[in-house]
Scaffold this motif. Structure first.
Motif, PDB file in Angstrom:
ATOM      1  N   VAL A   9      -0.591  -0.180  -8.393  1.00 52.67           N
ATOM      2  CA  VAL A   9      -1.534  -0.973  -9.174  1.00 52.67           C
ATOM      3  C   VAL A   9      -0.896  -2.331  -9.410  1.00 52.67           C
ATOM      4  CG1 VAL A   9      -2.709  -1.218 -11.390  1.00 52.67           C
ATOM      5  CG2 VAL A   9      -2.564   1.034 -10.300  1.00 52.67           C
ATOM      6  N   LEU A  10      -1.644  -3.397  -9.170  1.00 58.58           N
ATOM      7  CA  LEU A  10      -1.173  -4.748  -9.432  1.00 58.58           C
ATOM      8  C   LEU A  10      -2.218  -5.489 -10.245  1.00 58.58           C
ATOM      9  CD1 LEU A  10      -0.087  -4.079  -6.263  1.00 58.58           C
ATOM     10  CD2 LEU A  10       0.904  -6.329  -6.616  1.00 58.58           C
ATOM     11  N   GLY A  11      -1.743  -6.417 -11.049  1.00 54.01           N
ATOM     12  CA  GLY A  11      -2.698  -7.192 -11.814  1.00 54.01           C
ATOM     13  C   GLY A  11      -2.048  -8.257 -12.653  1.00 54.01           C
ATOM     14  N   SER A  12      -2.884  -9.039 -13.277  1.00 55.03           N
ATOM     15  CA  SER A  12      -2.413 -10.055 -14.211  1.00 55.03           C
ATOM     16  C   SER A  12      -3.509 -10.329 -15.230  1.00 55.03           C
ATOM     17  CB  SER A  12      -2.035 -11.353 -13.486  1.00 55.03           C
ATOM     18  OG  SER A  12      -3.186 -12.038 -13.053  1.00 55.03           O
ATOM     19  N   SER A  13      -3.101 -10.713 -16.427  1.00 54.02           N
ATOM     20  CA  SER A  13      -4.003 -11.171 -17.479  1.00 54.02           C
ATOM     21  C   SER A  13      -3.427 -12.459 -18.035  1.00 54.02           C
ATOM     22  CB  SER A  13      -4.147 -10.126 -18.584  1.00 54.02           C
ATOM     23  OG  SER A  13      -4.814  -8.977 -18.109  1.00 54.02           O
ATOM     24  N   VAL A  14      -4.274 -13.486 -18.146  1.00 54.70           N
ATOM     25  CA  VAL A  14      -3.782 -14.805 -18.525  1.00 54.70           C
ATOM     26  C   VAL A  14      -4.725 -15.467 -19.519  1.00 54.70           C
ATOM     27  CG1 VAL A  14      -2.690 -15.119 -16.265  1.00 54.70           C
ATOM     28  CG2 VAL A  14      -4.977 -16.028 -16.662  1.00 54.70           C
ATOM     29  N   VAL A  15      -4.173 -16.404 -20.247  1.00 58.59           N
ATOM     30  CA  VAL A  15      -4.945 -17.253 -21.153  1.00 58.59           C
ATOM     31  C   VAL A  15      -4.578 -18.695 -20.862  1.00 58.59           C
ATOM     32  CG1 VAL A  15      -5.399 -17.894 -23.543  1.00 58.59           C
ATOM     33  CG2 VAL A  15      -5.004 -15.501 -22.960  1.00 58.59           C
ATOM     34  N   GLU A  16      -5.586 -19.548 -20.710  1.00 57.81           N
ATOM     35  CA  GLU A  16      -5.350 -20.975 -20.501  1.00 57.81           C
ATOM     36  C   GLU A  16      -6.171 -21.765 -21.516  1.00 57.81           C
ATOM     37  OE1 GLU A  16      -6.208 -22.150 -16.504  1.00 57.81           O
ATOM     38  OE2 GLU A  16      -4.302 -21.387 -15.746  1.00 57.81           O
ATOM     39  N   LEU A  17      -5.597 -22.855 -22.006  1.00 57.77           N
ATOM     40  CA  LEU A  17      -6.232 -23.673 -23.031  1.00 57.77           C
ATOM     41  C   LEU A  17      -6.067 -25.135 -22.662  1.00 57.77           C
ATOM     42  CD1 LEU A  17      -7.513 -23.666 -25.971  1.00 57.77           C
ATOM     43  CD2 LEU A  17      -5.164 -24.064 -26.771  1.00 57.77           C
ATOM     44  N   GLY A  52       0.589 -15.918 -19.062  1.00 56.72           N
ATOM     45  CA  GLY A  52       0.061 -14.635 -18.633  1.00 56.72           C
ATOM     46  C   GLY A  52       1.166 -13.678 -18.250  1.00 56.72           C
ATOM     47  N   ILE A  53       0.775 -12.471 -17.939  1.00 49.03           N
ATOM     48  CA  ILE A  53       1.727 -11.441 -17.526  1.00 49.03           C
ATOM     49  C   ILE A  53       1.222 -10.784 -16.250  1.00 49.03           C
ATOM     50  CG2 ILE A  53       0.650  -9.647 -18.967  1.00 49.03           C
ATOM     51  CD1 ILE A  53       3.547  -8.565 -19.395  1.00 49.03           C
ATOM     52  N   ASP A  54       2.133 -10.586 -15.308  1.00 49.47           N
ATOM     53  CA  ASP A  54       1.844  -9.901 -14.046  1.00 49.47           C
ATOM     54  C   ASP A  54       2.480  -8.514 -14.076  1.00 49.47           C
ATOM     55  OD1 ASP A  54       0.686 -12.253 -13.192  1.00 49.47           O
ATOM     56  OD2 ASP A  54       2.460 -12.929 -12.113  1.00 49.47           O
ATOM     57  N   LEU A  55       1.834  -7.574 -13.401  1.00 47.61           N
ATOM     58  CA  LEU A  55       2.324  -6.198 -13.373  1.00 47.61           C
ATOM     59  C   LEU A  55       2.227  -5.632 -11.973  1.00 47.61           C
ATOM     60  CD1 LEU A  55       3.109  -3.401 -14.737  1.00 47.61           C
ATOM     61  CD2 LEU A  55       0.635  -3.030 -14.953  1.00 47.61           C
ATOM     62  N   GLN A  56       3.289  -4.947 -11.551  1.00 46.36           N
ATOM     63  CA  GLN A  56       3.270  -4.129 -10.342  1.00 46.36           C
ATOM     64  C   GLN A  56       3.753  -2.739 -10.719  1.00 46.36           C
ATOM     65  OE1 GLN A  56       6.381  -4.487  -7.297  1.00 46.36           O
ATOM     66  NE2 GLN A  56       4.770  -4.728  -5.754  1.00 46.36           N
ATOM     67  N   SER A  57       2.915  -1.727 -10.456  1.00 49.02           N
ATOM     68  CA  SER A  57       3.260  -0.361 -10.843  1.00 49.02           C
ATOM     69  C   SER A  57       3.059   0.572  -9.653  1.00 49.02           C
ATOM     70  CB  SER A  57       2.384   0.095 -12.024  1.00 49.02           C
ATOM     71  OG  SER A  57       2.715   1.415 -12.408  1.00 49.02           O
ATOM     72  N   PRO A  58       4.127   0.872  -8.880  1.00 54.19           N
ATOM     73  CA  PRO A  58       3.991   1.796  -7.751  1.00 54.19           C
ATOM     74  C   PRO A  58       3.897   3.241  -8.232  1.00 54.19           C
ATOM     75  CG  PRO A  58       6.266   1.067  -7.968  1.00 54.19           C
ATOM     76  CD  PRO A  58       5.478   0.311  -8.992  1.00 54.19           C
ATOM     77  N   SER A  59       3.021   4.019  -7.605  1.00 57.95           N
ATOM     78  CA  SER A  59       2.901   5.429  -7.957  1.00 57.95           C
ATOM     79  C   SER A  59       3.266   6.348  -6.806  1.00 57.95           C
ATOM     80  CB  SER A  59       1.469   5.739  -8.424  1.00 57.95           C
ATOM     81  OG  SER A  59       0.525   5.378  -7.429  1.00 57.95           O
ATOM     82  N   GLU A  60       3.169   5.847  -5.554  1.00 57.09           N
ATOM     83  CA  GLU A  60       3.593   6.604  -4.382  1.00 57.09           C
ATOM     84  C   GLU A  60       4.362   5.664  -3.467  1.00 57.09           C
ATOM     85  OE1 GLU A  60       0.721   9.506  -2.637  1.00 57.09           O
ATOM     86  OE2 GLU A  60      -0.704   8.549  -3.994  1.00 57.09           O
ATOM     87  N   THR A  61       5.531   6.088  -3.007  1.00 58.78           N
ATOM     88  CA  THR A  61       6.373   5.234  -2.165  1.00 58.78           C
ATOM     89  C   THR A  61       6.855   5.985  -0.928  1.00 58.78           C
ATOM     90  OG1 THR A  61       8.267   5.797  -3.562  1.00 58.78           O
ATOM     91  CG2 THR A  61       7.121   3.736  -4.048  1.00 58.78           C
ATOM     92  N   GLY A  62       5.991   6.792  -0.346  1.00 62.67           N
ATOM     93  CA  GLY A  62       6.320   7.476   0.895  1.00 62.67           C
ATOM     94  C   GLY A  62       7.480   8.429   0.739  1.00 62.67           C
ATOM     95  N   ASN A  63       8.474   8.309   1.629  1.00 67.11           N
ATOM     96  CA  ASN A  63       9.646   9.178   1.594  1.00 67.11           C
ATOM     97  C   ASN A  63      10.774   8.620   0.720  1.00 67.11           C
ATOM     98  OD1 ASN A  63       8.415  10.952   3.451  1.00 67.11           O
ATOM     99  ND2 ASN A  63       9.098   9.687   5.174  1.00 67.11           N
ATOM    100  N   PHE A  64      10.499   7.529   0.011  1.00 65.50           N
ATOM    101  CA  PHE A  64      11.511   6.890  -0.823  1.00 65.50           C
ATOM    102  C   PHE A  64      11.253   7.204  -2.294  1.00 65.50           C
ATOM    103  CE2 PHE A  64      10.902   4.327   2.985  1.00 65.50           C
ATOM    104  CZ  PHE A  64      12.197   4.179   3.455  1.00 65.50           C
ATOM    105  N   SER A  65      12.278   7.016  -3.100  1.00 68.09           N
ATOM    106  CA  SER A  65      12.143   7.252  -4.536  1.00 68.09           C
ATOM    107  C   SER A  65      11.202   6.223  -5.145  1.00 68.09           C
ATOM    108  CB  SER A  65      13.511   7.168  -5.224  1.00 68.09           C
ATOM    109  OG  SER A  65      14.399   8.140  -4.703  1.00 68.09           O
ATOM    110  N   THR A  66      10.394   6.683  -6.097  1.00 71.04           N
ATOM    111  CA  THR A  66       9.442   5.800  -6.764  1.00 71.04           C
ATOM    112  C   THR A  66      10.166   4.852  -7.708  1.00 71.04           C
ATOM    113  OG1 THR A  66       7.744   7.517  -6.663  1.00 71.04           O
ATOM    114  CG2 THR A  66       7.374   5.700  -8.203  1.00 71.04           C
ATOM    115  N   HIS A  67       9.790   3.593  -7.650  1.00 77.69           N
ATOM    116  CA  HIS A  67      10.396   2.591  -8.514  1.00 77.69           C
ATOM    117  C   HIS A  67       9.652   2.513  -9.838  1.00 77.69           C
ATOM    118  CE1 HIS A  67      12.565   0.082  -5.179  1.00 77.69           C
ATOM    119  NE2 HIS A  67      12.745   1.378  -5.043  1.00 77.69           N
ATOM    120  N   ALA A  68      10.323   2.002 -10.846  1.00 74.43           N
ATOM    121  CA  ALA A  68       9.680   1.774 -12.131  1.00 74.43           C
ATOM    122  C   ALA A  68       8.751   0.563 -12.035  1.00 74.43           C
ATOM    123  CB  ALA A  68      10.739   1.533 -13.205  1.00 74.43           C
ATOM    124  N   SER A  69       7.816   0.483 -12.960  1.00 76.31           N
ATOM    125  CA  SER A  69       6.910  -0.659 -13.008  1.00 76.31           C
ATOM    126  C   SER A  69       7.691  -1.941 -13.279  1.00 76.31           C
ATOM    127  CB  SER A  69       5.860  -0.453 -14.100  1.00 76.31           C
ATOM    128  OG  SER A  69       5.067   0.691 -13.828  1.00 76.31           O
TER     129      SER A  69
END
Length: 653
Positions: A374-382, A397-414
């Motif tokens: 899951v990837l995304g961002s939420s921002v405020v501009e004035l 704003g803040i950006d987020l990357q949250s992997p939930s499946e990483t194939g044969n590799f260990s899953t990384h933290a968000s």
């Protein structure tokens, strides 16, 4: 899969409840006159604005339908060269990728009608598979200026918009063209307006046996391609509300030109299958003159198959890689003007994506390997007008990357990262304006960079982290009735920038380098000395610095420029242009040395004769690319096409 579906539902709910608002830009440009036909545009979730034309020129570069058709009739890849500091590079995978101000191709978002069309697996899109016939406007927002376009936009954003609404009950077009190298293109469109509804359809097929070599020795090896595209759209519009639903299907295949300097270790690849199905929904509601809500939702199914061969004869299959990407996304923008002086935006962009990879040797059956995130961002501009001439703006704003499946590799933290922008604009006079902006932007490592072996060409690096950039720019704009000049100085300092390294086993890997920087100056000008005659062009000088580990950032030309002279009296249009690409460097995989790709200048000619019939328009187009048949390279060992003649006919009713 369960995590992926849950995330998708969550994102759709989040998108429909998230508010967004605008900073500089308050409402879309709703209508414009194009060839005496009124066209209503339901702008997707992008920012235009209730601002002066001079201020828009500082923040964005817009190609109109007339300008788009004067450049090319093939794909969106041909448009970027007319954008100041824009550059399209065909890489060793055969993809046509966009760069802005020397940024990387994965740092730029490309949108169509508000939907992100970068394939999330590698966060880039091949523009040669975006037909130009479906593009009415192209808006480019480089660098620092806005953070409204979502995550991974360290280099900026390119927004493509299609025609939406016409005032006649029936309209449409038929188009065909033929070109050297066995090129053939056929397309047709039809639009019907009934009451508040506008219904339209479009179909195109295009194929080519290959691109001609500049030395006259036939076709460039493995440069054949074919493409089919179909699109249908329904749009409803009333006074303050509009909604549209668009469905499109793109399919095709293409060869990948082998790198001549690598010899028999080159990629001998073909994209034997490329398919994409994209459904986009847009809603726009003006609550009042001060408040507006826009929502874009999309579902994207992308599939490709890459076949690897043992030699440049392409007669023995060695391995196959199949990739399937399913993405659900949403963008929301809520705009509100507190007063004539103060505006605010709150924007949110989120998408959930799942990628399935299957790699196998010839004659074998591959195992499905799943990746999801899951990837995304939420921002405020004035923005706030301190005086009638001075306006300040800021966003966070803040950006987020949250992997939930990483194939044969260990899953990384968000991973999360902050982004922001701030600046000031000053209207010196009726014709002169200044703007200064600074910002911080991010780009997450893609799953392909971290986990894919690319059919034995790369060694995965699961520890690859995100890159960020501190950006700045200073722009001067001069505008009067006959001329426009935009001069911009820009500088980006990258931290943990992602680059490619050559390993002892002959493969490459991606690594984070400590620091690097790209800066430069871009100058754009347009002048109309006489009626019907326009002279325009742009030039960008780019300089780069890197740490000791990487000598150069690959394929960043030191100088880019396009100069064009256009005569247009409505019935006859003639354009002569010259494109200059300066020196750039690529890494030799055998010696690890960086080798210069020599500068080049290509001249193009295009003329159109338009006849007004009783109830239709017939246009005849002739274009000649690379007039002097100059031998040049895209990258090390990758030939650019030689002289290419094309002739086309367009019937519009």
């Amino acid at each position: 899969m369960v995590k992926f579906l849950v995330a998708s539902v969550f994102l759709c709910c989040l998108a429909t409840t998230t508010a967004s608002a605008v900073l500089f830009q308050q409402s879309a440009i709703r209508d414009t006159i194009i060839n005496d036909t009124l066209v209503y545009r339901i702008d997707p979730v992008i920012a235009f604005g209730r601002v002066s034309a001079k201020e828009v020129q500082q923040r964005a570069f817009v190609l109109s339908p007339k300008e788009i058709r004067s450049v090319s009739n093939e794909s969106a890849a041909d448009l970027v060269r007319d954008v100041p500091s824009g550059f399209v590079q065909t890489n060793s995978r055969g993809e046509s990728l966009v760069y802005l101000r020397g940024s990387g191709e994965r740092q730029t978002a490309v949108l169509f009608d508000g939907a992100l069309i970068n394939v999330p697996w590698d966060n880039r899109v091949d523009l040669s598979f975006v037909p130009i016939s479906m593009v009415q406007y192209m808006t480019v927002v480089p660098g620092t200026m806005s953070i409204l376009y979502g995550p991974n936009t360290l280099g900026g954003a390119v927004s493509l918009t299609g025609q939406e609404f016409v005032n006649s009950p029936w309209s449409g077009s038929l188009e065909t063209s033929v070109s050297d190298g066995g090129g053939l293109q056929l397309s047709s469109s039809v639009t019907h307006r009934t009451g508040q509804w506008n219904l339209s359809g479009f179909a195109e097929t295009a194929s080519r046996s290959g691109h001609l070599r500049a030395d006259g020795e036939g076709l460039i090896t493995n440069s054949a391609s074919s493409r089919f595209m179909g699109m249908a759209r329904a749009l409803y519009k009333e006074d303050t509300f509009s909604a549209s639903l668009t469905a499109m299907r793109v399919s095709g295949d293409k060869g990948v030109t082998p790198e001549a300097h690598v010899g028999e270790d080159a990629r001998f690849w073909k994209y034997s299958n490329i398919e994409r199905t994209l459904v986009i929904g847009n809603v726009n509601n003006d609550f009042d003159r001060e408040t507006n809500l826009r929502v874009s939702l999309w579902a994207d199914a992308y599939e490709q198959q890459v076949d690897a061969y043992t030699s440049r004869l392409y007669d023995t299959l060695s391995a196959t890689e199949e990739g399937i990407d399913n993405t659900f996304g949403a963008r929301v923008l809520f705009e509100h003007a507190f007063s004539k002086q103060t505006h605010i935006d709150v924007a949110s962009t989120w998408f959930a994506t799942q990628h399935t990879t299957r790699e196998y040797d010839a004659g074998a059956t591959g195992e499905d390997i799943e990746y999801a995130s899951v990837l995304g961002s939420s921002v405020v501009e004035l923005s706030h007008a301190l005086t009638s001439d001075i306006r300040v703006f800021a966003g966070i704003g803040i950006d987020l990357q949250s992997p939930s499946e990483t194939g044969n590799f260990s899953t990384h933290a968000s991973v999360t990262a902050l982004q922001g922008t701030a600046g000031v604009s000053y209207q010196l006079s009726a014709s002169d304006a200044l703007m200064l902006a600074v910002g911080k932007r991010n780009r997450f490592a893609t799953a392909r960079e971290q986990y894919s072996g690319a059919l034995g060409k790369f060694t995965p690096n699961t520890e690859l982290g995100p890159e960020s950039g501190l950006t700045s720019e200073f722009t001067y704009t001069y505008s009067d009735i006959d001329a426009l000049v935009v001069a911009t100085g820009f500088y980006t300092r990258y931290n943990d920038g992602i680059s490619r390294l050559s390993l002892e086993d002959g493969t490459f890997t991606r690594v984070n380098i400590k620091s690097s920087a790209i800066g430069g100056v871009s100058l754009f000008g347009e002048y109309e000395p006489w009626e019907y005659l326009v002279v325009d062009g742009h030039v960008t000088w780019i300089t780069q610095t890197t740490d000791d580990e990487i000598e150069y950032i690959e394929y960043r030309p030191e100088l880019l420029g396009v100069f064009a002279v256009t005569y247009d009296n409505r019935s006859v249009r003639v354009r002569l242009d010259a494109e200059y690409t300066g020196s750039q460097y690529g890494q030799d995989p055998f010696s690890d040395e960086f080798v210069e790709v020599a500068p080049s200048t290509l001249v193009g000619f295009r003329t159109t004769y338009t006849m007004m019939l009783e109830a239709a328009i017939l246009a005849v187009e002739v274009s000649l690319e690379n007039v002097f048949d100059t031998a040049t390279l895209f990258q090390l060992g990758l030939e650019r096409p030689g002289r290419t003649l094309s002739i086309g006919f367009t019937y519009t009713y």
